[in-house]
Design a protein around this motif. Sequence first.
Motif, PDB file in Angstrom:
ATOM      1  N   LYS A 126      46.736  45.658  39.386  1.00 41.55           N
ATOM      2  CA  LYS A 126      45.563  45.308  38.595  1.00 41.55           C
ATOM      3  C   LYS A 126      44.631  46.515  38.529  1.00 41.55           C
ATOM      4  CE  LYS A 126      44.198  41.727  40.968  1.00 41.55           C
ATOM      5  NZ  LYS A 126      43.426  40.500  41.336  1.00 41.55           N
ATOM      6  N   ILE A 127      44.154  46.813  37.329  1.00 35.66           N
ATOM      7  CA  ILE A 127      43.238  47.933  37.124  1.00 35.66           C
ATOM      8  C   ILE A 127      41.976  47.404  36.466  1.00 35.66           C
ATOM      9  CG2 ILE A 127      42.855  50.119  35.940  1.00 35.66           C
ATOM     10  CD1 ILE A 127      45.783  50.729  36.146  1.00 35.66           C
ATOM     11  N   GLN A 128      40.840  47.729  37.057  1.00 36.61           N
ATOM     12  CA  GLN A 128      39.550  47.324  36.518  1.00 36.61           C
ATOM     13  C   GLN A 128      38.917  48.528  35.819  1.00 36.61           C
ATOM     14  OE1 GLN A 128      36.590  46.273  39.459  1.00 36.61           O
ATOM     15  NE2 GLN A 128      35.704  44.704  38.138  1.00 36.61           N
ATOM     16  N   GLY A 155      43.061  41.297  30.486  1.00 37.23           N
ATOM     17  CA  GLY A 155      42.926  40.281  31.521  1.00 37.23           C
ATOM     18  C   GLY A 155      41.497  39.769  31.568  1.00 37.23           C
ATOM     19  N   GLU A 156      40.984  39.572  32.737  1.00 35.47           N
ATOM     20  CA  GLU A 156      39.638  39.042  32.882  1.00 35.47           C
ATOM     21  C   GLU A 156      38.592  39.995  32.301  1.00 35.47           C
ATOM     22  OE1 GLU A 156      41.751  39.464  35.298  1.00 35.47           O
ATOM     23  OE2 GLU A 156      42.147  37.552  36.306  1.00 35.47           O
ATOM     24  N   ILE A 157      37.541  39.394  31.744  1.00 42.14           N
ATOM     25  CA  ILE A 157      36.405  40.147  31.217  1.00 42.14           C
ATOM     26  C   ILE A 157      35.251  40.063  32.217  1.00 42.14           C
ATOM     27  CG2 ILE A 157      34.735  40.314  29.321  1.00 42.14           C
ATOM     28  CD1 ILE A 157      37.492  40.894  28.342  1.00 42.14           C
ATOM     29  N   PHE A 162      36.729  45.202  31.715  1.00 42.75           N
ATOM     30  CA  PHE A 162      37.812  44.220  31.790  1.00 42.75           C
ATOM     31  C   PHE A 162      38.882  44.681  32.772  1.00 42.75           C
ATOM     32  CE2 PHE A 162      38.862  47.300  28.547  1.00 42.75           C
ATOM     33  CZ  PHE A 162      40.224  47.501  28.649  1.00 42.75           C
ATOM     34  N   TRP A 163      39.828  43.768  33.036  1.00 46.82           N
ATOM     35  CA  TRP A 163      40.944  44.028  33.937  1.00 46.82           C
ATOM     36  C   TRP A 163      42.250  44.104  33.149  1.00 46.82           C
ATOM     37  CZ3 TRP A 163      41.056  44.434  39.378  1.00 46.82           C
ATOM     38  CH2 TRP A 163      39.846  44.186  40.041  1.00 46.82           C
TER      39      TRP A 163
END
Length: 208
Positions: A126-128, A155-157, A162-163
């Motif tokens: 996972k990269i943010q 992915g998630e905001i 975001f991710w």
Amino acid sequence: MFTGIVQTQATVVSSTHSDGVLRLVVSVSDEYVKHLDLGASIAINGCCLTVVKVEVSNQDVVAQVHFDVIDETLALTNLGELTLGSLVNYERSVTFGTELGGHIVSGHIHCTAKIRQIVKEQNNCKIQLNLPAEWHKFVLYKGFVAINGASLTVGEIDEQGFWLHLIPETLAITNLGIAKVGDKLNIEVDQQTYTIVNTVENYLRHQG
């Protein structure tokens, strides 16, 4: 036009800046330059560049491809930060019959995003990313985005950006597998999302 499916990684063998132009030379397996003509388009880290010279040695299986990168492009992308030995994502432009495995990518980079955090797990990574505020509205949960030229799903905001959720195959084929916290990645938002958001905003503005 590109698909966002990175074909391979190329190695930077020269990066020389002179008179407002960066001459970028990358080394790549000769199978990725077959029938490659001068003036052809190749996405390097997602940025559409024009081929100005191709060198193929009869004694080697490696070719060198030359590009000229203007200062405006350097200001918007991470190409100016490349050094000798840097690995870049490489994709040749779409031809008739090309399988569209990702999404339509123009190769026109909108901005860069800085890696804030990397979380590595057994089967994924996972990269943010920190994204400039003016581009947040074009990045939607489960929407498309091109990162260093790779077509990926958002992915998630969060408030900063975001991710990304990356599988081992993506990490192996692209240079995202060697990315580090603090690195800048090239961002191209989905063109359909960009058009729809701007159209709606313009409509609402004219409605008062």
